[in-house]
Enzyme design. Sequence first.
Site, PDB file in Angstrom:
ATOM      1  CD  GLU A 329      21.854  -2.005  24.909  1.00 50.86           C
ATOM      2  OE1 GLU A 329      20.841  -2.708  24.713  1.00 50.86           O
ATOM      3  OE2 GLU A 329      22.579  -1.598  23.995  1.00 50.86           O
ATOM      4  CE  LYS A 438      17.036  12.107  10.684  1.00 48.20           C
ATOM      5  NZ  LYS A 438      18.021  11.024  10.644  1.00 48.20           N
TER       6      LYS A 438
HETATM    7  P1  AMP Z   1      17.782  -6.266  21.526  1.00 47.03           P
HETATM    8  O1  AMP Z   1      18.687  -5.572  22.466  1.00 47.03           O
HETATM    9  O2  AMP Z   1      18.477  -7.139  20.543  1.00 47.03           O
HETATM   10  O3  AMP Z   1      16.694  -6.980  22.243  1.00 47.03           O
HETATM   11  O4  AMP Z   1      17.095  -5.170  20.602  1.00 47.03           O
HETATM   12  C1  AMP Z   1      16.360  -4.129  21.171  1.00 47.03           C
HETATM   13  C2  AMP Z   1      15.673  -3.335  20.112  1.00 47.03           C
HETATM   14  O5  AMP Z   1      14.608  -4.082  19.506  1.00 47.03           O
HETATM   15  C3  AMP Z   1      14.973  -2.117  20.657  1.00 47.03           C
HETATM   16  O6  AMP Z   1      15.877  -1.059  20.882  1.00 47.03           O
HETATM   17  C4  AMP Z   1      13.950  -1.821  19.569  1.00 47.03           C
HETATM   18  O7  AMP Z   1      14.519  -1.122  18.490  1.00 47.03           O
HETATM   19  C5  AMP Z   1      13.552  -3.208  19.116  1.00 47.03           C
HETATM   20  N1  AMP Z   1      12.298  -3.605  19.795  1.00 47.03           N
HETATM   21  C6  AMP Z   1      12.154  -4.370  20.890  1.00 47.03           C
HETATM   22  N2  AMP Z   1      10.862  -4.518  21.217  1.00 47.03           N
HETATM   23  C7  AMP Z   1      10.145  -3.819  20.307  1.00 47.03           C
HETATM   24  C8  AMP Z   1       8.745  -3.555  20.107  1.00 47.03           C
HETATM   25  N3  AMP Z   1       7.817  -4.072  20.893  1.00 47.03           N
HETATM   26  N4  AMP Z   1       8.401  -2.768  19.081  1.00 47.03           N
HETATM   27  C9  AMP Z   1       9.331  -2.246  18.249  1.00 47.03           C
HETATM   28  N5  AMP Z   1      10.655  -2.467  18.379  1.00 47.03           N
HETATM   29  C10 AMP Z   1      11.066  -3.227  19.399  1.00 47.03           C
END
Ligand code: AMP
Length: 541
Positions: A329, A438
């Site tokens: 997004e 939680k």
């Molecule tokens: P996507 O839209 O499939 O790329 O997923 C995005 C999600 O991946 C984010 O909202 C995070 O929850 C997770 N994410 C992406 N980069 C990181 C990061 N560097 N550290 C932890 N979680 C991440």
Amino acid sequence: MKGLMQDWQLTVDKVLDHAALNHGDREIVTRNVEGEVVRTTYNALHGRAKQVSNALLKDGIKLGDRVATLAWNTEKHMEAWYGTMGIGAVLHTVNPRLHPDQVAWIANHAEDRILIFDTTFLPIVEAAKDQFKTIEKFIILAAQDKMPENSLNAVSYEAWIDGQPQEAEWGNFDEQTACGLCYTSGTTGNPKGVLYSHRSNVLHTFITMGVDTLGMGAADVVMPVVPMFHANAWGLAFACPATGAKMVMPGADMSGKAVYELLDKEKVTITAAVPTVWLLLLTYLEENNLKLPHLRKVVIGGSAVPERILRAFEEDYDVEVFHAWGMTELSPLGTLGSLPAELADAPHEKQVAYKLQQGRPPFGVELKVVDDDGNELPRDGETSGRLVCRGPAIASEYFKGDGGNILDESGFFDTGDVGTLDKHSTMHITDRAKDVIKSGGEWISSIDIENFAVGHPKVANAAAIGIYHPKWDERPLLIVQPADGEKPSKEEVLKQLEGKIAKWWTPDDVAFVDEIPLGATGKINKLKLREMFKDYTLPTA
Ligand code: AMP
């Protein structure tokens, strides 16, 4: 009073026009699906992308029509990408790691008219073929004499563009026109489409080019291992031609050996991928006693960077790690972990601790943490809340309005991630909102527990989930996939966490599994894990 500057619409066709004109001889090197390394240039790619445009126009594709790809990072995918976007059609990148039923669901929802795909994905397309409702033509990214047998009446890509002129009118439409479509992994409900505009992609390109972001120059050699089908290869499919950097495309082979060979032979200076890819590479380097003399920067994101990957790159191979956070997004970059000025000369240990956090937002991303009522929380590095953001390359709603309103009252998008911001807006993500454990009304970060656990050499992967507890509501269970041939004990794993997390965060139990399930974008599938362990009783319960 209006400014008196030219009206130059921000459309992405201008990116490849620029590369062809000013960096025409710069190479795009691809390991194709047959495993051969092939070379082209921005100039040649530009001509072939125009042939794609003409072939699409001949097939009746118009402004706003959706053209889908199921394809690896290759020069042909780049041609199809720019050839589609250039005429104002919408390039829909489909994630081939999805189940064929989901591929069909997404294609129907997007109303794709054409599907262009790599030979490797023929089994997926064949499996989904009876469910496709809108696809009129299947095109396989292959020459006529290399076409695989199929029941789709598919056309060879080379035959399809053969003889088409290398001239076609690009752009000349409003910069707000839709440009690309990418569905989010969707851990709950149906996947949702993020519809990028030309303007958002061009602005995101400017954002990514900054030194504190992906930061590349014309002399760089950039290898996007992160796929074009997942959030625009983190913007690299635009940023590389925009700067004139040489591109190295790994195609279908992301093994440690294949990635190393390209890094070494093509003298790659910047690369980007999720941690899993780097774990494979680091293991290969170690086993074969190899070095990375050309590489200067590795961008790691998609999930949190495990400390041992960060240390291996920086301490053993002298490669700078840029930790990135983002999501589909957000086009997708949200924050990047370049070092702030005050840490430039800080001791290495301090820098490592900083870099394990997710970094700071670049100009163009406004980020804040809020409580459940939307009140902004202090930037003190401690108070954790929902991460919300706003900017010109951030979704305002999903395709076809799915999921309803996704912005809060102040126009910010709720990322679904939970974290803290410090006074410099350095972000530390602690969880996905739905994955937070939680315990007694307080939040335990599953990500932190997982990262420390995978620091143990006997642990290949780890996931922490909340399990029902009669007193505390939920307590953490750590699920561990042992490294090949290893049998770590529960005590060994828990010892690894000692002193690194608050004592009350210590998991109440450790369970071992052969394999931790991953979703289509390589992230741990917590939904499946929660399902697998739904009847689990903790010894403390
Ligand atoms: P996507 O839209 O499939 O790329 O997923 C995005 C999600 O991946 C984010 O909202 C995070 O929850 C997770 N994410 C992406 N980069 C990181 C990061 N560097 N550290 C932890 N979680 C991440």
